[in-house]
Design an enzyme around this catalytic site. Structure first.
Site, PDB file in Angstrom:
ATOM      1  N   ASP A 138      -1.141 -11.867   0.712  1.00  0.00           N
ATOM      2  CA  ASP A 138      -0.658 -11.112  -0.448  1.00  0.00           C
ATOM      3  C   ASP A 138      -1.806 -10.231  -0.951  1.00  0.00           C
ATOM      4  O   ASP A 138      -2.945 -10.674  -1.062  1.00  0.00           O
ATOM      5  CB  ASP A 138      -0.196 -12.077  -1.548  1.00  0.00           C
ATOM      6  CG  ASP A 138       0.663 -11.390  -2.594  1.00  0.00           C
ATOM      7  OD1 ASP A 138       1.864 -11.705  -2.687  1.00  0.00           O
ATOM      8  OD2 ASP A 138       0.126 -10.519  -3.330  1.00  0.00           O
TER       9      ASP A 138
ATOM     10  N   HIS B 200      11.119 -13.184   1.442  1.00  0.00           N
ATOM     11  CA  HIS B 200       9.781 -13.670   1.804  1.00  0.00           C
ATOM     12  C   HIS B 200       9.484 -14.978   1.098  1.00  0.00           C
ATOM     13  O   HIS B 200       9.949 -15.217  -0.018  1.00  0.00           O
ATOM     14  CB  HIS B 200       8.694 -12.643   1.476  1.00  0.00           C
ATOM     15  CG  HIS B 200       8.734 -12.128   0.071  1.00  0.00           C
ATOM     16  ND1 HIS B 200       9.646 -11.182  -0.342  1.00  0.00           N
ATOM     17  CD2 HIS B 200       7.995 -12.431  -1.020  1.00  0.00           C
ATOM     18  CE1 HIS B 200       9.457 -10.923  -1.617  1.00  0.00           C
ATOM     19  NE2 HIS B 200       8.467 -11.674  -2.069  1.00  0.00           N
TER      20      HIS B 200
END
Ligand code: AMP
Length: 114
Positions: free
Chosen positions: A30, A99
């Site tokens: 991320d 996700h």
């Protein structure tokens, strides 16, 4: 389905720090990590959100969980990780391509619901 940031990452049009990939999914760090380990596991199949999955997607969902678990264990967080799926704008989702967030770290606090 409109193109999303994650479909562009899957196609290689946008760079990401990829930690794992196979024929079904891609996992990358991320960009704005919320924990010492913060990896996103993304199916290559275009699915906007968890609520859009069908019976057919059950094996894929199992695979995503299994990949996320392996990433957390390999990073040393076998006993200290969390799996999050935000579903829909009201559920905190901002990128509309399904996700899993794999968040690893000691003493991870539970998310607040306002
Ligand atoms: P969500 O809010 O559940 O849809 O999660 C989207 C996540 O994507 C957030 O945690 C963002 O920090 C992350 N993100 C946004 N842009 C990028 C990017 N270019 N590469 C990797 N992660 C990103």
């Amino acid at each position: 389905m409109p193109e999303t940031l994650f479909s562009k990452i899957i196609k290689g049009e946008i760079e990401a720090d990829i930690v794992y990939q196979d024929d079904q999914c891609l996992a990358f760090k991320d960009l704005y990590p919320k924990a010492p380990l913060h990896v996103l596991v993304v199916p290559k199949k275009t699915i906007a959100m968890l609520a859009d999955t069908t019976e057919q997607d059950k094996p894929l969902l199992g695979h995503l969980l299994s990949v996320g678990t392996k990433i957390a264990k390999d990073a040393g967080y076998a006993d200290a990780f969390r799996v999050v799926i935000n579903n829909g704008a009201g559920g905190g989702q901002s990128v509309f391509h399904l996700h899993l967030h794999i968040l690893g770290g000691r003493n991870v606090k539970w998310a607040a619901i306002e």
